[in-house]
Design a protein around this motif. Sequence first.
Motif, PDB file in Angstrom:
ATOM      1  N   SER A  86     -69.421  13.494  29.794  1.00  0.00           N
ATOM      2  CA  SER A  86     -69.805  13.931  28.448  1.00  0.00           C
ATOM      3  C   SER A  86     -68.581  14.112  27.569  1.00  0.00           C
ATOM      4  O   SER A  86     -67.586  14.717  27.988  1.00  0.00           O
ATOM      5  CB  SER A  86     -70.583  15.245  28.513  1.00  0.00           C
ATOM      6  N   LEU A  87     -68.670  13.557  26.389  1.00  0.00           N
ATOM      7  CA  LEU A  87     -67.659  13.644  25.331  1.00  0.00           C
ATOM      8  C   LEU A  87     -66.373  12.890  25.655  1.00  0.00           C
ATOM      9  O   LEU A  87     -65.424  12.949  24.889  1.00  0.00           O
ATOM     10  CB  LEU A  87     -67.360  15.112  24.972  1.00  0.00           C
ATOM     11  N   GLU A  88     -66.350  12.140  26.755  1.00  0.00           N
ATOM     12  CA  GLU A  88     -65.152  11.381  27.094  1.00  0.00           C
ATOM     13  C   GLU A  88     -64.802  10.397  25.978  1.00  0.00           C
ATOM     14  O   GLU A  88     -63.636  10.171  25.682  1.00  0.00           O
ATOM     15  CB  GLU A  88     -65.350  10.636  28.414  1.00  0.00           C
ATOM     16  N   GLY A  90     -66.572  10.729  22.891  1.00  0.00           N
ATOM     17  CA  GLY A  90     -67.168  11.330  21.710  1.00  0.00           C
ATOM     18  C   GLY A  90     -68.672  11.542  21.764  1.00  0.00           C
ATOM     19  O   GLY A  90     -69.225  12.210  20.905  1.00  0.00           O
ATOM     20  N   GLU A  91     -69.347  10.970  22.756  1.00  0.00           N
ATOM     21  CA  GLU A  91     -70.799  11.097  22.871  1.00  0.00           C
ATOM     22  C   GLU A  91     -71.153  11.943  24.089  1.00  0.00           C
ATOM     23  O   GLU A  91     -70.429  11.934  25.084  1.00  0.00           O
ATOM     24  CB  GLU A  91     -71.447   9.711  23.040  1.00  0.00           C
ATOM     25  N   ARG A  92     -72.283  12.622  24.016  1.00  0.00           N
ATOM     26  CA  ARG A  92     -72.784  13.360  25.168  1.00  0.00           C
ATOM     27  C   ARG A  92     -73.300  12.351  26.192  1.00  0.00           C
ATOM     28  O   ARG A  92     -73.801  11.285  25.834  1.00  0.00           O
ATOM     29  CB  ARG A  92     -73.923  14.298  24.767  1.00  0.00           C
ATOM     30  N   SER A  93     -73.187  12.670  27.451  1.00  0.00           N
ATOM     31  CA  SER A  93     -73.731  11.851  28.534  1.00  0.00           C
ATOM     32  C   SER A  93     -74.846  12.647  29.198  1.00  0.00           C
ATOM     33  O   SER A  93     -74.577  13.649  29.863  1.00  0.00           O
ATOM     34  CB  SER A  93     -72.649  11.522  29.567  1.00  0.00           C
ATOM     35  N   ASP A  97     -74.341  15.766  31.837  1.00  0.00           N
ATOM     36  CA  ASP A  97     -74.834  17.111  31.515  1.00  0.00           C
ATOM     37  C   ASP A  97     -75.861  17.582  32.529  1.00  0.00           C
ATOM     38  O   ASP A  97     -75.784  18.710  33.033  1.00  0.00           O
ATOM     39  CB  ASP A  97     -75.447  17.143  30.116  1.00  0.00           C
ATOM     40  N   GLU A 110     -65.601  19.839  23.958  1.00  0.00           N
ATOM     41  CA  GLU A 110     -64.362  19.217  23.472  1.00  0.00           C
ATOM     42  C   GLU A 110     -63.139  19.897  24.091  1.00  0.00           C
ATOM     43  O   GLU A 110     -62.138  19.238  24.371  1.00  0.00           O
ATOM     44  CB  GLU A 110     -64.293  19.283  21.945  1.00  0.00           C
TER      45      GLU A 110
END
Length: 127
Positions: A86-88, A90-93, A97, A110
């Motif tokens: 997640s956020l790697e 910029g987007e949630r995974s 999660d 972040e």
Amino acid sequence: MAHPCLSCGACCAFFRVSFHWSEADPSLGGRVPVELTDSLRSHERVMRGTSQSKPRCIALDADIGRYSRCTIHDRRPSVCAAVPASLEFGERSPQCDKSRLAHGLHALTEADWAGVADAERNPLPAA
């Protein structure tokens, strides 16, 4: 700061990892070690340990939430490579999660990426 996956391992101990059998066939360029897989269906293999009620990939060397490494990272199935943290980028995974929460870990923020250099991030496979 280290890549968050190196202190996680939750996805490798939450999901079934199934993929096309050719990824474990060296004669077709497959790189996944066939001895770490089981047959799933006529056209699929699965990483051993992930097709059970409490999945845990045989290639996972981890204490979930403390340290984690994939013993075949450079030869892992394409489905593993396709799941970002997640956020790697910029987007949630949703996969990240869901598996982290199931193991009692917080969803990445972040702040978890502060100090992680771009070169340390896992590039997604080319589409």
